[in-house]
Design a protein around this motif. Structure first.
Motif, PDB file in Angstrom:
ATOM      1  N   LEU A 235       0.787  -0.999   0.131  1.00  0.00           N
ATOM      2  CA  LEU A 235      -0.018  -0.085  -0.079  1.00  0.00           C
ATOM      3  C   LEU A 235       0.919   1.172   0.063  1.00  0.00           C
ATOM      4  O   LEU A 235       1.895   1.471   1.102  1.00  0.00           O
ATOM      5  N   HIS A 236       0.639   2.019  -1.004  1.00  0.00           N
ATOM      6  CA  HIS A 236       1.575   3.329  -0.988  1.00  0.00           C
ATOM      7  C   HIS A 236       0.656   4.498  -0.785  1.00  0.00           C
ATOM      8  O   HIS A 236      -0.630   4.368  -0.477  1.00  0.00           O
ATOM      9  N   LEU A 237       1.073   5.863  -0.682  1.00  0.00           N
ATOM     10  CA  LEU A 237       0.496   7.112  -0.042  1.00  0.00           C
ATOM     11  C   LEU A 237      -0.890   7.195  -1.082  1.00  0.00           C
ATOM     12  O   LEU A 237      -1.964   7.632  -0.850  1.00  0.00           O
TER      13      LEU A 237
ATOM     14  N   ARG B 248     -12.398   6.932  -6.090  1.00  0.00           N
ATOM     15  CA  ARG B 248     -10.958   6.297  -6.371  1.00  0.00           C
ATOM     16  C   ARG B 248     -10.310   7.558  -7.257  1.00  0.00           C
ATOM     17  O   ARG B 248     -10.598   8.621  -7.463  1.00  0.00           O
ATOM     18  N   GLY B 249      -8.885   7.010  -7.632  1.00  0.00           N
ATOM     19  CA  GLY B 249      -8.176   7.965  -8.453  1.00  0.00           C
ATOM     20  C   GLY B 249      -8.467   8.098  -9.774  1.00  0.00           C
ATOM     21  O   GLY B 249      -9.129   7.561 -10.498  1.00  0.00           O
ATOM     22  N   GLU B 250      -7.888   9.413 -10.378  1.00  0.00           N
ATOM     23  CA  GLU B 250      -8.578   9.951 -11.609  1.00  0.00           C
ATOM     24  C   GLU B 250      -7.962   8.959 -12.761  1.00  0.00           C
ATOM     25  O   GLU B 250      -8.389   9.304 -14.025  1.00  0.00           O
ATOM     26  N   GLU B 251      -6.873   8.191 -12.584  1.00  0.00           N
ATOM     27  CA  GLU B 251      -6.450   7.207 -13.435  1.00  0.00           C
ATOM     28  C   GLU B 251      -7.634   6.490 -13.885  1.00  0.00           C
ATOM     29  O   GLU B 251      -7.572   5.714 -15.109  1.00  0.00           O
ATOM     30  N   HIS B 252      -8.685   6.459 -13.199  1.00  0.00           N
ATOM     31  CA  HIS B 252      -9.963   5.457 -13.580  1.00  0.00           C
ATOM     32  C   HIS B 252     -10.853   6.076 -14.566  1.00  0.00           C
ATOM     33  O   HIS B 252     -11.610   5.410 -14.971  1.00  0.00           O
TER      34      HIS B 252
ATOM     35  N   LEU C 215      -4.751  12.872  -9.036  1.00  0.00           N
ATOM     36  CA  LEU C 215      -3.628  11.952  -8.665  1.00  0.00           C
ATOM     37  C   LEU C 215      -2.494  12.747  -7.624  1.00  0.00           C
ATOM     38  O   LEU C 215      -2.766  13.973  -7.556  1.00  0.00           O
ATOM     39  N   ILE C 216      -1.961  11.738  -6.952  1.00  0.00           N
ATOM     40  CA  ILE C 216      -0.896  12.236  -6.193  1.00  0.00           C
ATOM     41  C   ILE C 216       0.305  11.915  -7.033  1.00  0.00           C
ATOM     42  O   ILE C 216       0.332  10.601  -7.545  1.00  0.00           O
ATOM     43  N   LEU C 217       0.989  12.708  -7.063  1.00  0.00           N
ATOM     44  CA  LEU C 217       2.187  12.544  -7.912  1.00  0.00           C
ATOM     45  C   LEU C 217       3.489  12.433  -7.206  1.00  0.00           C
ATOM     46  O   LEU C 217       3.620  13.128  -6.144  1.00  0.00           O
TER      47      LEU C 217
ATOM     48  N   ARG D 294       5.205  12.035 -12.032  1.00  0.00           N
ATOM     49  CA  ARG D 294       4.258  10.980 -12.438  1.00  0.00           C
ATOM     50  C   ARG D 294       3.644  10.452 -11.385  1.00  0.00           C
ATOM     51  O   ARG D 294       3.949  10.849 -10.344  1.00  0.00           O
ATOM     52  N   LYS D 295       2.537   9.708 -11.639  1.00  0.00           N
ATOM     53  CA  LYS D 295       1.615   9.263 -10.731  1.00  0.00           C
ATOM     54  C   LYS D 295       2.313   8.346  -9.852  1.00  0.00           C
ATOM     55  O   LYS D 295       2.953   7.427 -10.109  1.00  0.00           O
ATOM     56  N   LEU D 296       2.206   8.654  -8.464  1.00  0.00           N
ATOM     57  CA  LEU D 296       2.783   7.663  -7.423  1.00  0.00           C
ATOM     58  C   LEU D 296       2.228   6.232  -7.875  1.00  0.00           C
ATOM     59  O   LEU D 296       1.209   5.960  -7.816  1.00  0.00           O
ATOM     60  N   SER D 297       3.006   5.418  -7.851  1.00  0.00           N
ATOM     61  CA  SER D 297       2.681   4.025  -8.114  1.00  0.00           C
ATOM     62  C   SER D 297       3.559   2.969  -7.657  1.00  0.00           C
ATOM     63  O   SER D 297       4.688   3.217  -7.607  1.00  0.00           O
ATOM     64  N   LYS D 298       2.901   1.841  -7.547  1.00  0.00           N
ATOM     65  CA  LYS D 298       3.782   0.884  -7.284  1.00  0.00           C
ATOM     66  C   LYS D 298       5.015   0.229  -8.173  1.00  0.00           C
ATOM     67  O   LYS D 298       5.953   0.038  -7.576  1.00  0.00           O
ATOM     68  N   ARG D 299       4.537   0.593  -9.419  1.00  0.00           N
ATOM     69  CA  ARG D 299       5.434   0.290 -10.296  1.00  0.00           C
ATOM     70  C   ARG D 299       6.707   1.274 -10.288  1.00  0.00           C
ATOM     71  O   ARG D 299       7.569   0.711 -10.770  1.00  0.00           O
ATOM     72  N   HIS D 300       6.477   2.371  -9.932  1.00  0.00           N
ATOM     73  CA  HIS D 300       7.521   3.403  -9.833  1.00  0.00           C
ATOM     74  C   HIS D 300       8.234   3.365  -8.591  1.00  0.00           C
ATOM     75  O   HIS D 300       8.749   4.508  -8.359  1.00  0.00           O
TER      76      HIS D 300
END
Ligand SMILES: Nc1ncnc2c1ncn2[C@@H]1O[C@H](COP(=O)(O)OP(=O)(O)OP(=O)(O)O)[C@@H](O)[C@H]1O
Length: 430
Positions: A16-18, A164-168, A194-196, A201-207
Motif C-alpha cells: 500500500l502506498h500513499l 477512486r483515483g482519476e486514472e480510472h 492524482l498524487i504525483l 508522474r503518478k505515485l505507483s507501485k510500479r515506480h
C-alpha cells in the motif's frame, strides 16, 4: 444520506502506498461522515501480478493506519461464479459474444449499445467519453477483466459511491455501459486528483512509491500520515491543517470541500507533520512507540524524562537512538576543555559543590539545583549563561540541546558530577 456504501479496492500487486492510502482514507471518511459502510475488496484477477502476501501486507498497513472496514475483505478470485453468471446473462441478452482475443485465445466480449456517452462526476461535473469499442469481459483463463469484475461487484455489493483515483476516468465510460446492460443503477463517481511523485508522474507501485510499510519502519506515526494525506485534495472550511487523529478528522471532514486537482507528494511536509504529532503525544505513549527503534532500552525509571529530552528535536521515531546517544554517550573532557572559556573552571567547581549532597533523581530536584547555581552566579556578578553554558558543554559536549534538568536527571547525579569534575580539571590543565 441514506445507506451510503463505499469501497476501497486495492490490487494485491505491491505494498500500500500513499496514493492508495489516501483513497482508503477518503472512502473511510466519506462512509463515517454519512453513517454508511466501507467495504474492502481485493482486486486480484491479475494472476501474474497478484500475491496473497501483498494482500496480507495491505491489510496490516490499513490496520496500522486505523482504517477499519465494515465488510470484507472480499476477494475477486473467490467470486468467479458471480462474474460467470453475469456474463451468461449478458450473452443471453445478446450483449456479449465469444471471439478470439489479441493472442488468438477465446474470450468473451461485451458489445456496448453506443460508442460514446457521458456520466457525471461529483467533483468534475459532466464527463464525456467516446470511441468505446467492444471489449473483453471474461478473459481466456476464465477470469473477469478489470472493468467487468469491478462493475459486477459494485452492483452486487450495492455500492452507492465510487471514490477512486482519476486514472480510472477512462474506465468509467465502459463501466457506465456495463451498469446499464446489467440493469443496475449507476453509483455516483468521485474521481480524486492524482498524487504525483517528485518526478511529476503518478505515485505507483510500479515506480517504487513510498509505501506505508516503509513509513512505519522509518518511524512515522499513523496520525501524521493520515493528517498529511487528508489535506491532499481536501481543505477544512476554516483552513485548519492539524488533526490529532482519525476521530478528529471524522468530526471535521466534509465531502463538499473535496477538490479534483492533482497534488505532488512533499516529503518535507510529511516530516513536518510527523514532528508535530510526535510533540503532542503523551510521554508514556511516546516512550512505548520509541522502544522498537532503540538499540539500548530507555534508562529504567527515567523513561519519560528521556522522551522529553529528545522530543523537540525528533522528526521520526527512528531519530531517538541518535538523539539519546548524543546526550548519554561519552564526552571527551580534553575536547570539551578547549571550548570552555577560562573562567568556567570556577563555575564548574561551584556546580560540583552545589550538586554535592543533592541527589536529583527527579526533575524538581534538578530544577532546584539549577536555581541554586543561578543564585550563585548572581552573587558572583556573573550572568546565568556564564555558568549554564559551561555546564551544558561539560555534561553533553554540545553547545545546545534539551533543557539542563532533563540532562541531569538522565545522566544521574553521579555521572553528572563526574563529567563536571573532569571538565573542570581538563580546563585547569588547559
Ligand atoms: N498516485 C495515486 N494518486 C491517487 N490515487 C491513487 C494513486 N495510486 C493509486 N491510487 C488509487 O488507490 C486505489 C488502489 O490502487 P491500486 O491498489 O490499484 O494501486 P496502484 O498503485 O494504482 O497500482 P499500480 O501499481 O497497478 O499502478 C485506487 O482507487 C487508485 O485509483
Amino acid at each position: 444520506m441514506a445507506d451510503v456504501r463505499v469501497r476501497f479496492a486495492p490490487s494485491p500487486t505491491g505494498d500500500l502506498h500513499l496514493g492508495g492510502a489516501r483513497t482508503a482514507l477518503f472512502n473511510y471518511l466519506f462512509a463515517r461522515h454519512h453513517g454508511g459502510r466501507l467495504l474492502l475488496r481485493i482486486e486480484d484477477t491479475d494472476r501474474e501480478r497478484s500475491r496473497r502476501e501483498y494482500e496480507e501486507r495491505i491489510l496490516k498497513d490499513l490496520r496500522w493506519l486505523g482504517l477499519d472496514f465494515d465488510e470484507g475483505p472480499h476477494r475477486q478470485s473467490d467470486r468467479r461464479e458471480l462474474y460467470a453468471g453475469a456474463a451468461r446473462r449478458l450473452k443471453e441478452g445478446g450483449l456479449a459474444y465469444e471471439a478470439e482475443d489479441e493472442a488468438g485465445r477465446r474470450a468473451l466480449y461485451f458489445r456496448p449499445p453506443q460508442r460514446s456517452g457521458r456520466f457525471r462526476d461529483e467533483l468534475r461535473g459532466e464527463v464525456r467519453f467516446g470511441k468505446i469499442r467492444d471489449f473483453v469481459i471474461l478473459k481466456s483463463d476464465g477470469m473477469p477483466a478489470y472493468n467487468f469484475a469491478a462493475v459486477v461487484d459494485d452492483v452486487h455489493m450495492e455500492i452507492t459511491h465510487v471514490i477512486r483515483g482519476e486514472e480510472h476516468l477512462p474506465n468509467t465510460g465502459r463501466q457506465v455501459f456495463l451498469y446499464r446492460a446489467l440493469g443496475a443503477p449507476e453509483p455516483r463517481f468521485l474521481h480524486l486528483g492524482l498524487i504525483l511523485g517528485p518526478d511529476g508522474r503518478k505515485l505507483s507501485k510500479r515506480h517504487g512509491a513510498r509505501s506505508v510499510r516503509e513509513l512505519r519502519e522509518e518511524g512515522y506515526l499513523p496520525e501524521a500520515v493520515l493528517n498529511y494525506l487528508a489535506l491532499l485534495g481536501w481543505t477544512h472550511p476554516a483552513g485548519r491543517e492539524e488533526f490529532a487523529g482519525l476521530a478528529e478528522l471524522v468530526a471535521e471532514w466534509d465531502p463538499s470541500r473535496l477538490g479534483a486537482s492533482p497534488a505532488r507528494f512533499d516529503p518535507e511536509r510529511l516530516l513536518h507533520f510527523n514532528a508535530r504529532h510526535l510533540r503532542r503525544l503523551p510521554a508514556r505513549q511516546l516512550a512505548r512507540l520509541m522502544q522498537p527503534f532503540l538499540e539500548t532500552p530507555l534508562p529504567p525509571g527515567r523513561e519519560e524524562v528521556a522522551v522529553e529530552a529528545v522530543r523537540e528535536e525528533m522528526r521520526l521515531l527512528s531519530d531517538a537512538p541518535r538523539l539519546l546517544g548524543r546526550l548519554l554517550g561519552p564526552v571527551d573532557p580534553g575536547e570539551v576543555a578547549g571550548r570552555l572559556p577560562e573562567g568556567s573552571a570556577g563555575a564548574l567547581a561551584a556546580a560540583c559543590r552545589l550538586l554535592e549532597g543533592r541527589w536529583p533523581e527527579g526533575l524538581e530536584e534538578a530544577r532546584e539545583f539549577l536555581s541554586a547555581l543561578r543564585r550563585w552566579a548572581k552573587e558572583h556578578g556573573m550572568g546565568a549563561r556564564e555558568v549554564l553554558h559551561p555546564l551544558r558543554v561539560a555534561l553533553t559536549g554540545e553547545d545546545r540541546g534539551p533543557r539542563l534538568e532533563y540532562i541531569i536527571v538522565l545522566l544521574g547525579p553521579e555521572e553528572a558530577r563526574r563529567r563536571m569534575e573532569r571538565a573542570r580539571e581538563a580546563r585547569l590543565r588547559a
